[in-house]
Enzyme design. Structure first.
Site, short mmCIF file in Angstrom:
data_model
loop_
_atom_site.label_atom_id
_atom_site.label_comp_id
_atom_site.label_asym_id
_atom_site.label_seq_id
_atom_site.Cartn_x
_atom_site.Cartn_y
_atom_site.Cartn_z
N ASN A 37 38.67 31.39 56.88
CA ASN A 37 39.01 30.38 57.40
C ASN A 37 38.27 30.48 58.90
OD1 ASN A 37 40.17 28.64 59.52
ND2 ASN A 37 41.96 28.04 58.10
N ASP A 39 38.51 28.15 61.51
CA ASP A 39 39.15 27.37 62.62
C ASP A 39 38.91 27.93 63.87
OD1 ASP A 39 39.84 25.72 60.48
OD2 ASP A 39 41.97 26.26 60.69
N HIS A 40 39.20 29.35 64.03
CA HIS A 40 39.58 29.62 65.39
C HIS A 40 38.11 30.01 66.14
CE1 HIS A 40 43.61 28.50 65.36
NE2 HIS A 40 43.63 29.04 64.02
N HIS A 73 40.36 23.59 58.79
CA HIS A 73 41.54 22.42 58.61
C HIS A 73 41.03 21.62 60.18
CE1 HIS A 73 46.07 22.22 59.46
NE2 HIS A 73 45.45 21.18 59.16
N ARG A 75 42.60 19.12 61.80
CA ARG A 75 43.95 18.76 62.26
C ARG A 75 43.80 17.48 62.65
NH1 ARG A 75 48.45 21.56 63.04
NH2 ARG A 75 48.47 23.69 62.38
N ARG A 79 42.43 19.74 67.18
CA ARG A 79 42.44 20.83 68.16
C ARG A 79 41.49 21.91 68.21
NH1 ARG A 79 48.14 23.42 66.93
NH2 ARG A 79 48.72 21.43 66.85
N GLU A 100 40.99 21.70 54.48
CA GLU A 100 42.48 21.75 54.79
C GLU A 100 42.92 20.56 55.40
OE1 GLU A 100 44.36 25.93 54.57
OE2 GLU A 100 43.88 25.24 56.57
N THR A 131 50.51 26.06 61.38
CA THR A 131 51.43 25.50 60.19
C THR A 131 52.47 26.45 59.55
OG1 THR A 131 49.01 25.05 59.24
CG2 THR A 131 51.12 24.65 57.77
N GLU A 181 48.58 26.65 47.05
CA GLU A 181 48.38 27.86 47.77
C GLU A 181 49.66 28.22 48.36
OE1 GLU A 181 44.85 28.05 50.31
OE2 GLU A 181 46.13 28.75 52.05
N HIS A 224 48.02 32.60 55.00
CA HIS A 224 48.43 32.16 56.29
C HIS A 224 49.20 33.63 56.76
CE1 HIS A 224 49.38 29.52 59.33
NE2 HIS A 224 50.44 30.26 59.80
C1 LIG Z 1 47.37 25.65 56.36
C2 LIG Z 1 47.00 26.88 57.42
O1 LIG Z 1 47.61 28.04 57.07
C3 LIG Z 1 45.73 27.04 58.11
O2 LIG Z 1 45.64 25.69 58.60
C4 LIG Z 1 45.69 27.73 59.23
O3 LIG Z 1 47.03 28.26 59.67
C5 LIG Z 1 44.77 27.42 60.30
O4 LIG Z 1 45.13 26.55 61.19
P1 LIG Z 1 46.02 26.54 62.35
O5 LIG Z 1 45.90 27.84 63.01
O6 LIG Z 1 45.67 25.34 63.05
O7 LIG Z 1 47.42 26.26 61.71
N1 LIG Z 2 45.69 28.50 54.40
C1 LIG Z 2 45.62 29.55 55.25
C2 LIG Z 2 44.39 29.67 55.84
O1 LIG Z 2 43.47 29.07 55.77
C3 LIG Z 2 44.35 30.91 56.95
O2 LIG Z 2 45.46 31.01 57.79
P1 LIG Z 2 45.30 32.17 58.72
O3 LIG Z 2 44.71 33.40 58.32
O4 LIG Z 2 44.68 31.48 60.01
O5 LIG Z 2 46.82 32.15 59.30
#
Ligand SMILES: CC(=O)[C@@H](O)[C@H](O)COP(=O)(O)O
Ligand SMILES: NCC(=O)COP(=O)(O)O
Length: 278
Positions: A37, A39-40, A73, A75, A79, A100, A131, A181, A224
């Site tokens: 993932n 996202d960050h 994800h 959102r 963000r 996501e 989440t 999941e 997660h």
């Molecule tokens: C659903 C989930 O677990 C992911 O979306 C993960 O947490 C990263 O996104 P956030 O850090 O924005 O929740």
């Molecule tokens: N669905 C969980 C995910 O994509 C990653 O979660 P995290 O490792 O960022 O807490």
């Protein structure tokens, strides 16, 4: 790299075998995929408002390091990941993209246009930091059903992000999504808090939930809050076919590089599948 220094797992004093089934339960299981993932990476980019660091570049690096898929994800409040990131991920990656999203009309339309390999439907609360739990399928099944059908019709493999509870798992099977999941956040918090009782209980719930889900014909994923120190007990659950991991890998990349963090995570997962636990 996975020595005991700073290892929150070591502080629990709980041997891994205490929370695992007897023997090497995952020994004959198929491999467990790693979805990275990103996202960050976008969180850091957005902190300065410019283009750097680019989450798509991170996703391509993850692909080169052996990630089996990329999770992002989108959102509702944008963000971290933005619409254009999703478009570029879809266009530029060769490995599967797991989109996501909350099952809102806006997100369903974006996913129908993007046509990702997979869609994971997650709950979203605007003010939450992350989440915090799984979808409540009993409350939301009427709105989820058409979303699952429409997304499946364009070829997306739909998964439902749920807590490891019997009622939720049975409802997921009834809703016709092929994948769940399991939210591992509560287990991860118990590991961090070195709370042995909660750790054992949350792990048991995940293990039993995975067994039930597979018996109902569902493919089981989990994610997660997973880290080097808590991933192996989850990867050792034979029914778990995919782990989605983000925040820890991106954070650890500061210290050992994204490629090093992904390679170490892949090794820990593979070792757990063969019973070679830390
Ligand atoms: C659903 C989930 O677990 C992911 O979306 C993960 O947490 C990263 O996104 P956030 O850090 O924005 O929740
Ligand atoms: N669905 C969980 C995910 O994509 C990653 O979660 P995290 O490792 O960022 O807490």
């Amino acid at each position: 790299m996975t020595g005991e220094g700073g290892n929150p797992w070591a502080k629990t004093g709980l041997p891994r075998s205490e929370v695992l089934k007897d023997g090497n339960p995952a020994q004959d299981a198929p491999p467990c995929r790693l979805g990275v993932n990103i996202d960050h990476v976008a969180t850091i980019r957005n902190a300065r408002g410019g283009p750097h660091p680019d989450p798509v570049r991170a996703a391509k690096l993850a692909e080169a390091c052996g990630a089996d898929g990329i999770t992002a994800h989108l959102r509702e409040d944008r963000r971290h990941i933005r619409d254009e990131d999703m478009e570029r991920l879809r266009a530029e990656l060769s490995i599967p993209l797991n989109f996501e999203m909350a099952a809102t009309p806006e997100m369903v339309e974006i996913a129908l246009r993007t046509k990702p390999h997979a869609v994971c439907l997650v709950p979203e609360r605007r003010m939450e930091r992350t989440t915090e739990g799984g979808l409540d399928l009993t409350t939301h099944h009427a709105s989820l059903e058409p979303a699952i059908r429409r997304l499946s019709d364009v070829g997306a493999r739909v998964s439902l992000f749920i807590d490891p509870e019997e009622e939720q798992i049975r409802m997921a099977a009834q809703l016709g999504a092929p994948v769940i999941e399991l939210h591992t956040g509560t287990y991860a918090e118990a590991a961090l808090a070195t709370d042995k009782k909660a750790l054992t209980e949350t792990h048991t719930a995940l293990r039993e939930g995975a067994e039930l889900a597979e018996s109902l014909g569902l493919e089981v994923h989990a994610g997660h809050g997973l880290t080097f120190w808590n991933v192996q007990n989850i990867a050792a659950i034979p029914e778990v076919r995919e782990l989605n991991i983000g925040h820890f890998l991106i954070g650890e990349a500061v210290f050992m590089g994204l490629d090093g963090a992904i390679r170490e995570m892949r090794k820990l997962i593979a070792d757990a599948r063969t019973g070679m636990l830390l």
